[in-house]
Write a protein that holds these residues in place. Structure first.
Motif, PDB file in Angstrom:
ATOM      1  N   SER A 180      55.552  35.077 -36.939  1.00 35.38           N
ATOM      2  CA  SER A 180      56.207  35.041 -35.628  1.00 35.38           C
ATOM      3  C   SER A 180      57.623  34.483 -35.685  1.00 35.38           C
ATOM      4  O   SER A 180      58.363  34.574 -34.699  1.00 35.38           O
ATOM      5  CB  SER A 180      55.361  34.231 -34.652  1.00 35.38           C
ATOM      6  N   ARG A 181      58.020  33.928 -36.808  1.00 38.04           N
ATOM      7  CA  ARG A 181      59.368  33.381 -36.945  1.00 38.04           C
ATOM      8  C   ARG A 181      60.337  34.369 -37.592  1.00 38.04           C
ATOM      9  O   ARG A 181      61.515  34.058 -37.753  1.00 38.04           O
ATOM     10  CB  ARG A 181      59.329  32.096 -37.772  1.00 38.04           C
ATOM     11  N   TYR A 182      59.847  35.534 -37.949  1.00 41.01           N
ATOM     12  CA  TYR A 182      60.647  36.495 -38.698  1.00 41.01           C
ATOM     13  C   TYR A 182      60.935  37.743 -37.881  1.00 41.01           C
ATOM     14  O   TYR A 182      60.056  38.266 -37.188  1.00 41.01           O
ATOM     15  CB  TYR A 182      59.925  36.900 -39.986  1.00 41.01           C
ATOM     16  N   SER A 183      62.172  38.216 -38.007  1.00 45.27           N
ATOM     17  CA  SER A 183      62.477  39.565 -37.554  1.00 45.27           C
ATOM     18  C   SER A 183      61.856  40.539 -38.542  1.00 45.27           C
ATOM     19  O   SER A 183      61.770  40.254 -39.742  1.00 45.27           O
ATOM     20  CB  SER A 183      63.988  39.785 -37.504  1.00 45.27           C
ATOM     21  N   MET A 184      61.457  41.684 -38.022  1.00 51.19           N
ATOM     22  CA  MET A 184      60.821  42.692 -38.869  1.00 51.19           C
ATOM     23  C   MET A 184      61.570  44.006 -38.757  1.00 51.19           C
ATOM     24  O   MET A 184      62.086  44.363 -37.691  1.00 51.19           O
ATOM     25  CB  MET A 184      59.361  42.892 -38.458  1.00 51.19           C
ATOM     26  N   ILE A 240      63.006  44.794 -35.091  1.00 46.85           N
ATOM     27  CA  ILE A 240      62.502  44.097 -33.908  1.00 46.85           C
ATOM     28  C   ILE A 240      62.646  42.599 -34.128  1.00 46.85           C
ATOM     29  O   ILE A 240      62.424  42.093 -35.232  1.00 46.85           O
ATOM     30  CB  ILE A 240      61.034  44.511 -33.626  1.00 46.85           C
ATOM     31  N   SER A 241      63.024  41.909 -33.079  1.00 44.28           N
ATOM     32  CA  SER A 241      63.217  40.465 -33.173  1.00 44.28           C
ATOM     33  C   SER A 241      61.881  39.751 -33.308  1.00 44.28           C
ATOM     34  O   SER A 241      60.810  40.337 -33.126  1.00 44.28           O
ATOM     35  CB  SER A 241      63.967  39.969 -31.932  1.00 44.28           C
ATOM     36  N   SER A 242      61.950  38.470 -33.596  1.00 38.52           N
ATOM     37  CA  SER A 242      60.737  37.698 -33.886  1.00 38.52           C
ATOM     38  C   SER A 242      59.744  37.693 -32.724  1.00 38.52           C
ATOM     39  O   SER A 242      58.535  37.786 -32.938  1.00 38.52           O
ATOM     40  CB  SER A 242      61.097  36.273 -34.283  1.00 38.52           C
ATOM     41  N   SER A 296      57.109  48.126 -32.763  1.00 40.64           N
ATOM     42  CA  SER A 296      56.461  47.094 -31.963  1.00 40.64           C
ATOM     43  C   SER A 296      55.794  46.107 -32.909  1.00 40.64           C
ATOM     44  O   SER A 296      55.681  46.362 -34.115  1.00 40.64           O
ATOM     45  CB  SER A 296      55.436  47.710 -31.012  1.00 40.64           C
ATOM     46  N   ARG A 297      55.364  44.995 -32.367  1.00 43.90           N
ATOM     47  CA  ARG A 297      54.696  43.987 -33.190  1.00 43.90           C
ATOM     48  C   ARG A 297      53.636  43.275 -32.378  1.00 43.90           C
ATOM     49  O   ARG A 297      53.730  43.175 -31.152  1.00 43.90           O
ATOM     50  CB  ARG A 297      55.710  42.994 -33.753  1.00 43.90           C
ATOM     51  N   ASP A 298      52.645  42.750 -33.097  1.00 44.16           N
ATOM     52  CA  ASP A 298      51.598  41.929 -32.517  1.00 44.16           C
ATOM     53  C   ASP A 298      51.567  40.645 -33.329  1.00 44.16           C
ATOM     54  O   ASP A 298      51.009  40.623 -34.441  1.00 44.16           O
ATOM     55  CB  ASP A 298      50.268  42.670 -32.570  1.00 44.16           C
ATOM     56  N   ASN A 299      52.154  39.602 -32.796  1.00 46.71           N
ATOM     57  CA  ASN A 299      52.236  38.351 -33.547  1.00 46.71           C
ATOM     58  C   ASN A 299      50.864  37.690 -33.704  1.00 46.71           C
ATOM     59  O   ASN A 299      50.671  36.894 -34.628  1.00 46.71           O
ATOM     60  CB  ASN A 299      53.227  37.406 -32.884  1.00 46.71           C
TER      61      ASN A 299
END
Length: 117
Positions: A29-33, A50-52, A70-73
């Motif tokens: 969750s602290r990293y941009s991907m 995508i931002s963190s 998209s992301r799912d932290n």
């Protein structure tokens, strides 16, 4: 640290694929991907980022309107939904984790996407 991409494969032009990148070994969750791709004989290029927290995204002009990052932290996973695929989207797709002030990035091993009839 591990980044494991999945979801690649062979698809016909106009089709869709959803890539996933599962992260472990660091605080996701602290990293941009980002998603990058590299076609044979070409340099690796940025596809989407995508931002963190997921609030900011950006895309290469060539994929705008067709791809969605998209992301799912909670699941430590980043996705790339690819629609209206074209033969020129054929490449190995890599995910990357990066963090401001950190001089090194984490990369996955890549997943092959082939768009062909």
């Amino acid at each position: 640290v591990q980044l494991v991409e999945s979801g690649g494969g062979l698809v016909q032009p106009g089709g869709s694929l959803r890539l996933s990148c599962a992260a472990s070994g660091f605080t996701f969750s602290r990293y941009s991907m980002s998603w990058y791709r590299q076609a044979p004989g070409k340099e690796r290029e940025l596809v989407a980022a995508i931002s963190s927290a997921g609030g900011i995204t950006n895309y290469a002009d060539s994929v705008k309107g067709r791809f969605t990052i998209s992301r799912d932290n909670a699941k430590n996973t980043v996705y790339l939904q690819m629609n209206s695929l074209k033969p020129e989207d054929t490449a190995v797709y890599y995910c990357k984790a990066s963090r401001i002030y950190q001089t090194y990035d984490y990369w996955g091993q890549g997943t092959q996407v082939t768009v062909s009839s």
